[in-house]
Design a protein around this motif. Structure first.
Motif, PDB file in Angstrom:
ATOM      1  N   UNK A 100       5.363  19.428  37.077  1.00 47.82           N
ATOM      2  CA  UNK A 100       4.061  19.972  36.679  1.00 47.82           C
ATOM      3  C   UNK A 100       3.824  19.713  35.201  1.00 47.82           C
ATOM      4  N   UNK A 101       2.567  19.370  34.892  1.00 45.73           N
ATOM      5  CA  UNK A 101       2.194  19.062  33.514  1.00 45.73           C
ATOM      6  C   UNK A 101       0.826  19.681  33.248  1.00 45.73           C
ATOM      7  N   UNK A 102       0.794  20.714  32.427  1.00 45.82           N
ATOM      8  CA  UNK A 102      -0.468  21.336  32.027  1.00 45.82           C
ATOM      9  C   UNK A 102      -0.938  20.639  30.757  1.00 45.82           C
ATOM     10  N   UNK A 103      -2.138  20.080  30.798  1.00 41.37           N
ATOM     11  CA  UNK A 103      -2.642  19.304  29.666  1.00 41.37           C
ATOM     12  C   UNK A 103      -3.801  20.008  28.981  1.00 41.37           C
ATOM     13  N   UNK A 104      -3.732  20.024  27.658  1.00 46.84           N
ATOM     14  CA  UNK A 104      -4.775  20.612  26.826  1.00 46.84           C
ATOM     15  C   UNK A 104      -5.069  19.637  25.690  1.00 46.84           C
ATOM     16  N   UNK A 105      -5.890  18.596  25.974  1.00 45.81           N
ATOM     17  CA  UNK A 105      -6.213  17.596  24.949  1.00 45.81           C
ATOM     18  C   UNK A 105      -7.517  17.939  24.226  1.00 45.81           C
ATOM     19  N   UNK A 106      -7.489  17.852  22.896  1.00 46.39           N
ATOM     20  CA  UNK A 106      -8.650  18.192  22.078  1.00 46.39           C
ATOM     21  C   UNK A 106      -8.877  17.153  20.993  1.00 46.39           C
ATOM     22  N   UNK A 107     -10.127  17.062  20.548  1.00 45.96           N
ATOM     23  CA  UNK A 107     -10.415  16.336  19.313  1.00 45.96           C
ATOM     24  C   UNK A 107     -10.092  17.297  18.169  1.00 45.96           C
ATOM     25  N   UNK A 108      -9.936  16.805  16.947  1.00 42.46           N
ATOM     26  CA  UNK A 108      -9.696  17.720  15.827  1.00 42.46           C
ATOM     27  C   UNK A 108     -10.803  18.769  15.674  1.00 42.46           C
ATOM     28  N   UNK A 109     -12.041  18.383  15.936  1.00 41.62           N
ATOM     29  CA  UNK A 109     -13.165  19.327  15.810  1.00 41.62           C
ATOM     30  C   UNK A 109     -13.085  20.418  16.879  1.00 41.62           C
ATOM     31  N   UNK A 110     -12.744  20.039  18.102  1.00 41.87           N
ATOM     32  CA  UNK A 110     -12.593  21.026  19.177  1.00 41.87           C
ATOM     33  C   UNK A 110     -11.441  21.974  18.878  1.00 41.87           C
ATOM     34  N   UNK A 111     -10.367  21.427  18.363  1.00 41.37           N
ATOM     35  CA  UNK A 111      -9.179  22.212  18.028  1.00 41.37           C
ATOM     36  C   UNK A 111      -9.514  23.233  16.945  1.00 41.37           C
ATOM     37  N   UNK A 112     -10.225  22.788  15.943  1.00 39.99           N
ATOM     38  CA  UNK A 112     -10.618  23.690  14.859  1.00 39.99           C
ATOM     39  C   UNK A 112     -11.543  24.784  15.391  1.00 39.99           C
ATOM     40  N   UNK A 113     -12.472  24.427  16.278  1.00 41.28           N
ATOM     41  CA  UNK A 113     -13.400  25.406  16.856  1.00 41.28           C
ATOM     42  C   UNK A 113     -12.654  26.454  17.685  1.00 41.28           C
ATOM     43  N   UNK A 114     -11.506  26.085  18.256  1.00 41.71           N
ATOM     44  CA  UNK A 114     -10.667  27.023  19.027  1.00 41.71           C
ATOM     45  C   UNK A 114      -9.861  27.929  18.105  1.00 41.71           C
ATOM     46  N   UNK A 115      -9.922  27.686  16.818  1.00 39.93           N
ATOM     47  CA  UNK A 115      -9.082  28.440  15.898  1.00 39.93           C
ATOM     48  C   UNK A 115      -7.655  27.952  15.922  1.00 39.93           C
ATOM     49  N   UNK A 116      -7.472  26.703  16.345  1.00 37.53           N
ATOM     50  CA  UNK A 116      -6.146  26.076  16.419  1.00 37.53           C
ATOM     51  C   UNK A 116      -5.168  26.905  17.236  1.00 37.53           C
ATOM     52  N   UNK A 117      -5.671  27.463  18.329  1.00 36.13           N
ATOM     53  CA  UNK A 117      -4.854  28.315  19.193  1.00 36.13           C
ATOM     54  C   UNK A 117      -4.533  27.606  20.499  1.00 36.13           C
ATOM     55  N   UNK A 118      -3.241  27.561  20.827  1.00 34.36           N
ATOM     56  CA  UNK A 118      -2.824  26.984  22.105  1.00 34.36           C
ATOM     57  C   UNK A 118      -3.214  27.942  23.223  1.00 34.36           C
ATOM     58  N   UNK A 119      -3.655  27.409  24.352  1.00 36.99           N
ATOM     59  CA  UNK A 119      -3.986  28.277  25.482  1.00 36.99           C
ATOM     60  C   UNK A 119      -2.719  28.846  26.106  1.00 36.99           C
ATOM     61  N   UNK A 120      -2.828  30.039  26.653  1.00 38.99           N
ATOM     62  CA  UNK A 120      -1.708  30.649  27.362  1.00 38.99           C
ATOM     63  C   UNK A 120      -1.619  30.057  28.758  1.00 38.99           C
ATOM     64  N   UNK A 121      -0.420  29.950  29.268  1.00 36.58           N
ATOM     65  CA  UNK A 121      -0.230  29.491  30.632  1.00 36.58           C
ATOM     66  C   UNK A 121      -0.257  30.699  31.550  1.00 36.58           C
ATOM     67  N   UNK A 122      -0.797  30.519  32.765  1.00 32.89           N
ATOM     68  CA  UNK A 122      -0.781  31.640  33.718  1.00 32.89           C
ATOM     69  C   UNK A 122       0.635  31.899  34.194  1.00 32.89           C
ATOM     70  N   UNK A 123       0.866  33.101  34.666  1.00 29.50           N
ATOM     71  CA  UNK A 123       2.165  33.423  35.238  1.00 29.50           C
ATOM     72  C   UNK A 123       2.329  32.655  36.543  1.00 29.50           C
TER      73      UNK A 123
END
Length: 103
Positions: A73-96
């Motif tokens: 399994x591979x959970x992917x979270x690809x962003x541009x630098x602008x998208x990353x900055x808009x997220x507050x540079x926060x990695x998403x949590x994985x579901x249990x």
């Protein structure tokens, strides 16, 4: 070289400004010390103007050998630098995982 290290090395081809490869195998019903489930957060200017599915396809192509073998399994979270900055540079949590894990 560990699978995690191999993934990190191969993803350098996308020239990331931020890369996090997290082994989340311990959250799943697999033997201890497995390298089967990963979460990848990758920020790259190369993703600009690219639909999310195309971003995923680029990553899948780079990791074809790992996905054909040991990686389940591979959970992917690809962003541009602008998208990353808009997220507050926060990695998403994985579901249990419903499969449980090893303590």
């Amino acid at each position: 070289m560990s699978i995690q290290s191999t993934i990190e090395h191969k993803l350098q081809a996308l020239e990331p400004t931020y890369l996090s490869v997290e082994n989340e195998s311990h959250k799943h019903n697999v033997p201890a010390n497995s390298e089967t489930h990963f979460k990848v957060t990758l920020v790259s200017p190369r993703f600009a103007g690219m639909m999310p599915v195309k971003r995923h396809q680029q990553i899948y192509a780079l990791l074809a050998d790992e996905l054909a073998g040991p990686v389940h399994a591979l959970a992917l979270h690809p962003y541009t630098p602008e998208e990353w900055q808009a997220r507050g540079e926060a990695r998403p949590d994985s579901p249990d995982c419903r499969g449980g894990g090893h303590s």
